[in-house]
Design an enzyme around this catalytic site. Structure first.
Site, mmCIF file in Angstrom:
data_model
loop_
_atom_site.group_PDB
_atom_site.id
_atom_site.type_symbol
_atom_site.label_atom_id
_atom_site.label_comp_id
_atom_site.label_asym_id
_atom_site.label_seq_id
_atom_site.Cartn_x
_atom_site.Cartn_y
_atom_site.Cartn_z
ATOM 1 N N GLU A 38 0.814 -1.213 0.000
ATOM 2 C CA GLU A 38 0.000 0.000 0.000
ATOM 3 C C GLU A 38 0.847 1.262 0.000
ATOM 4 O O GLU A 38 0.491 2.259 -0.634
ATOM 5 C CB GLU A 38 -0.968 -0.005 1.192
ATOM 6 C CG GLU A 38 -2.074 -1.060 1.089
ATOM 7 C CD GLU A 38 -2.930 -0.893 -0.155
ATOM 8 O OE1 GLU A 38 -2.941 0.203 -0.751
ATOM 9 O OE2 GLU A 38 -3.577 -1.880 -0.557
ATOM 10 N N TYR A 121 -6.099 6.658 4.002
ATOM 11 C CA TYR A 121 -6.238 5.617 2.988
ATOM 12 C C TYR A 121 -5.533 4.332 3.409
ATOM 13 O O TYR A 121 -6.128 3.248 3.423
ATOM 14 C CB TYR A 121 -5.704 6.070 1.616
ATOM 15 C CG TYR A 121 -5.518 4.878 0.731
ATOM 16 C CD1 TYR A 121 -6.625 4.269 0.134
ATOM 17 C CD2 TYR A 121 -4.279 4.254 0.589
ATOM 18 C CE1 TYR A 121 -6.488 3.110 -0.604
ATOM 19 C CE2 TYR A 121 -4.129 3.102 -0.140
ATOM 20 C CZ TYR A 121 -5.243 2.532 -0.737
ATOM 21 O OH TYR A 121 -5.109 1.368 -1.437
ATOM 22 N N ASP A 139 -9.124 6.290 -2.225
ATOM 23 C CA ASP A 139 -8.042 6.828 -3.043
ATOM 24 C C ASP A 139 -8.650 7.517 -4.275
ATOM 25 O O ASP A 139 -9.857 7.727 -4.341
ATOM 26 C CB ASP A 139 -7.093 5.704 -3.451
ATOM 27 C CG ASP A 139 -7.731 4.775 -4.460
ATOM 28 O OD1 ASP A 139 -8.982 4.741 -4.538
ATOM 29 O OD2 ASP A 139 -7.002 4.090 -5.192
#
Length: 354
Positions: A38, A121, A139
């Site tokens: 991520e 996020y 996102d």
DNA sequence: AATTCGGGGGC
DNA sequence: GCCCCAGAATT
């Protein structure tokens, strides 16, 4: 009011489970590995990330291994990926987990959000994908998809707009499969509901998309801001001493390309003789000069307009702090920005000719 | 709320 | 050229 929540969830999750790309981080639910993926994927395309992800986990297979890594080697593994503070923050966050959470990534938004580099996020992505916790992970893809599905025309360039989408996700999210739901939104944004010319005819949630029925999907989302880029001219110097060593310097520990190494560069200003500045600043006598190709390097918010030179130095004395005379083999081990790698490549070619 | 952080790919 | 990309930290 949106009337298709249940149908939307089912269509999205089933589509994702059927059509999802086979990506390296989709073979694991190890929270450390999901976390790494991520962070790499922040503002970075999937295809770019894949080789970096594979290499990174080879070098740092566990949170403990990353916690123990030295910074120069760590930056070298991130070399070329950009936004280098990401990897420093990732290591800082991982160290917190090792030291304060017994090596176990926390399972609540409140706790995981305290970790360095973990924003709204990334928190939601790790929680939902690694642990199955129903949390939003908003996102750019998610904002685009939902702006169309729900016909939201708020300006996504404004920070407060993201909160609108976070609330929307919390109302829409499939509590039975938060991981597939969140990833499905992003996968849909990447593969079908694209910025220009979305493939609505192939879309699994077309029937539940407000913009498809009542508007023009390609006109959403609304985004105003555009960035202004400043141009800065630099002279970049590859300086050789009499033993063929090269002068390198490390950039400051904060700011642009923090702690990365580079060939010394001097901003070009009126009435400044850059090679004289070099000889004085780095304590050597100038004994020769060759030209290299000019190079333009574009960052998000500025442009470097670089002219490259090879200088021969004699009477070399002790270099200043954060700089050093190094052999080519030593230079190769340093983390270099992409523009410096390009100059290095040029230099090799020039050197072959001699 | 606005700016600062890289680099690459699509059009 | 311009835009965007599985954003976060700093100001």
């Amino acid at each position: 009011m949106y009337r298709y929540t249940k149908q939307f969830q089912k269509a999205l999750v089933e589509w994702f489970n059927r059509e999802k790309r086979d990506l390296p981080w989709r073979h694991t639910t190890d929270p450390y590995k999901i976390w790494v993926s991520e962070v790499m994927l922040q503002q970075t395309r999937v295809d770019t990330v894949i080789p970096y992800y594979e290499n990174f986990l080879e070098k740092f297979p566990t949170a403990q291994a990353l916690a123990d890594a030295n910074e120069e080697f760590l930056l070298k593994q991130w070399e070329g990926l950009g936004y280098y503070s990401r990897v420093r923050n990732l290591q800082a966050g991982v160290r917190e987990v090792v030291e304060n959470y017994g090596g176990v990534v926390p399972k609540t938004r409140e706790e995981i959000s305290t970790l360095k580099g973990v924003g709204p996020y990334t928190a939601g992505a790790v929680l939902s994908i690694a642990y199955g916790v129903p949390e939003h992970a908003v996102d750019g893809n998610v904002m685009r998809v939902l702006s169309r599905v729900l016909m939201i025309d708020e300006d996504i360039a404004l920070p407060k707009t993201k909160k609108t989408f976070e609330r929307a996700v919390m109302e829409l999210i499939d509590y039975d499969n938060p991981s597939a739901f969140n990833q499905g939104l992003m996968e849909l944004g990447a593969m079908v509901c694209t910025p220009t010319s979305p493939s609505c005819l192939l879309c699994p949630v077309r029937d539940y998309c407000t913009a498809f029925h009542e508007g023009e999907p390609e006109k959403l989302p609304v985004k105003t801001k555009k960035v202004k880029t400043k141009k800065i001219p630099y002279d970049v110097f590859i300086v050789e001493d009499e033993q063929g060593r090269i002068l390198m310097e490390q950039r400051p520990e904060t700011g642009l390309l923090a702690n990365m190494w580079q060939f010394p560069m001097v901003e070009v200003k009126k009435d400044v003789v850059t090679d004289s500045v070099m000889a004085e600043m780095y304590h050597f006598e100038l004994a020769g000069k060759d030209h290299l190709m000019p190079l333009k390097h574009v960052f998000s918010h500025l442009v470097w307009q670089m002219d490259g030179y090879i200088l021969r130095a004699t009477d070399v004395e002790e270099p200043p702090e954060r700089s050093a005379w190094l052999t080519l083999d030593e230079v190769e081990k340093l983390p270099l920005s992409v523009s410096m790698q390009k100059f290095l490549a040029q230099y090799r070619i020039e050197r072959q000719k001699l």
